[in-house]
Design a protein around this motif. Structure first.
Motif, PDB file in Angstrom:
ATOM      1  N   LEU A 245       0.862  -1.122   0.057  1.00 37.00           N
ATOM      2  CA  LEU A 245      -0.038  -0.094  -0.147  1.00 37.00           C
ATOM      3  C   LEU A 245       0.851   1.324   0.052  1.00 37.00           C
ATOM      4  CD1 LEU A 245      -2.637  -0.822   2.624  1.00 37.00           C
ATOM      5  CD2 LEU A 245      -2.746  -1.283   0.203  1.00 37.00           C
TER       6      LEU A 245
ATOM      7  N   TYR B  89      -5.156   5.477  -4.238  1.00 38.73           N
ATOM      8  CA  TYR B  89      -5.716   6.159  -3.186  1.00 38.73           C
ATOM      9  C   TYR B  89      -5.325   7.658  -3.231  1.00 38.73           C
ATOM     10  CZ  TYR B  89      -5.756   1.435  -1.316  1.00 38.73           C
ATOM     11  OH  TYR B  89      -5.870   0.257  -1.189  1.00 38.73           O
TER      12      TYR B  89
ATOM     13  N   THR C 190      -8.263  11.261   0.781  1.00 40.65           N
ATOM     14  CA  THR C 190      -9.236  10.053   1.116  1.00 40.65           C
ATOM     15  C   THR C 190      -8.703   9.259   2.475  1.00 40.65           C
ATOM     16  OG1 THR C 190      -7.547   8.447  -0.009  1.00 40.65           O
ATOM     17  CG2 THR C 190      -9.377   9.455  -1.265  1.00 40.65           C
ATOM     18  N   CYS C 191      -9.428   8.581   3.044  1.00 40.60           N
ATOM     19  CA  CYS C 191      -9.239   7.938   4.306  1.00 40.60           C
ATOM     20  C   CYS C 191      -7.909   6.754   3.992  1.00 40.60           C
ATOM     21  CB  CYS C 191     -10.391   7.024   4.741  1.00 40.60           C
ATOM     22  SG  CYS C 191     -10.115   6.056   6.155  1.00 40.60           S
ATOM     23  N   GLN C 192      -7.912   6.256   2.935  1.00 40.85           N
ATOM     24  CA  GLN C 192      -6.878   5.212   2.494  1.00 40.85           C
ATOM     25  C   GLN C 192      -5.501   5.990   2.358  1.00 40.85           C
ATOM     26  OE1 GLN C 192      -9.836   5.595   1.113  1.00 40.85           O
ATOM     27  NE2 GLN C 192     -10.876   3.501   0.836  1.00 40.85           N
ATOM     28  N   TYR C 193      -5.536   6.890   1.986  1.00 39.18           N
ATOM     29  CA  TYR C 193      -4.409   7.844   1.681  1.00 39.18           C
ATOM     30  C   TYR C 193      -3.816   8.323   2.979  1.00 39.18           C
ATOM     31  CZ  TYR C 193      -1.155  11.297   0.050  1.00 39.18           C
ATOM     32  OH  TYR C 193      -0.009  12.443  -0.163  1.00 39.18           O
TER      33      TYR C 193
ATOM     34  N   THR D 232      -5.538  -1.093   8.441  1.00 36.92           N
ATOM     35  CA  THR D 232      -6.785  -1.334   7.518  1.00 36.92           C
ATOM     36  C   THR D 232      -8.096  -1.250   8.104  1.00 36.92           C
ATOM     37  OG1 THR D 232      -6.257  -3.757   7.989  1.00 36.92           O
ATOM     38  CG2 THR D 232      -5.297  -3.012   5.968  1.00 36.92           C
TER      39      THR D 232
ATOM     40  N   CYS E 178      -9.962   2.256   7.752  1.00 39.90           N
ATOM     41  CA  CYS E 178     -11.008   2.775   6.654  1.00 39.90           C
ATOM     42  C   CYS E 178     -11.908   1.608   6.348  1.00 39.90           C
ATOM     43  CB  CYS E 178     -10.118   3.060   5.432  1.00 39.90           C
ATOM     44  SG  CYS E 178      -9.315   4.468   5.776  1.00 39.90           S
TER      45      CYS E 178
ATOM     46  N   TRP F  46     -10.621  -1.029   1.155  1.00 38.02           N
ATOM     47  CA  TRP F  46      -9.504  -1.080   0.618  1.00 38.02           C
ATOM     48  C   TRP F  46      -9.409  -1.564  -0.847  1.00 38.02           C
ATOM     49  CZ3 TRP F  46      -5.437   1.551   2.791  1.00 38.02           C
ATOM     50  CH2 TRP F  46      -5.500   1.926   4.279  1.00 38.02           C
TER      51      TRP F  46
END
Length: 231
Positions: free
Chosen positions: A82, A131, A135-138, A225, A228, A231
């Protein structure tokens, strides 16, 4: 007589000098005949840093290939990358020595001054391209990678502080180098200095690597993980 030399200590592998120490009475006598330093010991320690470079252009396959290039970040078959932090630094130093002629084809050298440079050559954070910023993932991935960045930056600061704290005493207690020419004597003194400086550098870098392994654990990935929903 003075002599100027340079040495570069890379970070990919430890620099190790093999020193053959002769404990005979003749060797002891030779060491004692080298004149003391005529000038005061001088040294500088400088860190050249750089800002974090962010790369959000890689897809999953590209990021995986990049991670697998480094032993510490190789992926298992059930893992996917990631994010990744890549850092590189070097420690180089420049020295002057005082050289004295002891007899026919016999010289000795003592270190007079040292200038150390800690150079940050790379500090790059990769985030999986899908991502997007905001964003939440970023944010979750960036926060994790920033732990690695903080470990690297803290290690560089520790290197600088430790060199500043110890280098004067090292030079003061350093044994001279002997040789059949001024250059050879100076080079031997320089190698002795390099071995001492590497003994400062190596354990700090080992602690940096250990801390990075503590950041990358199954539990830390699980916590990442869970921040968020997708994914």
């Amino acid at each position: 007589m003075t002599n100027l030399s340079k040495l570069f200590l890379g970070t990919a592998s430890a620099v190790v000098f093999l020193l053959i120490l002769n404990s005979s009475a003749d060797a002891q006598k030779r060491r004692s005949t080298c004149p003391v330093l005529q000038k005061k010991i001088e040294f500088t320690v400088k860190t050249t840093s750089r800002p974090i470079d962010y790369d959000v252009s890689l897809n999953q396959q590209q990021l995986a290939r990049l991670a697998n290039r480094f032993k510490s970040s190789r992926l298992k078959s059930n893992e996917r990358a990631l994010g990744l932090t890549s850092s590189q630094h070097s420690v180089g130093f420049e020295m002057n020595s005082q050289v004295a002629r002891l007899g026919s084809n016999r010289y000795c050298a003592r270190i007079q001054s040292v200038d150390v440079e800690i150079l940050v050559k790379k500090l790059k954070v990769y985030i999986l391209g899908k991502y997007r910023r905001g964003t939440c993932q970023y944010k979750a991935v960036v926060d994790h990678e920033h732990e690695h960045v903080a470990t690297f930056q803290s290690g560089i600061e520790t290197l600088e502080q430790t060199f500043n704290d110890r280098i004067w005493r090292i030079i003061r207690n350093l044994q001279p180098g002997f040789g059949s020419t001024p250059k050879q004597a100076s080079q031997r003194a320089f190698k002795i200095l390099g071995a001492n400086l590497n003994r400062i550098k190596a354990p700090i870098e080992r602690r940096m690597n250990s801390r990075n392994r503590q950041i990358d654990t199954p539990l830390s990935y699980q916590m990442l993980t869970q921040q968020c929903s997708r994914w």
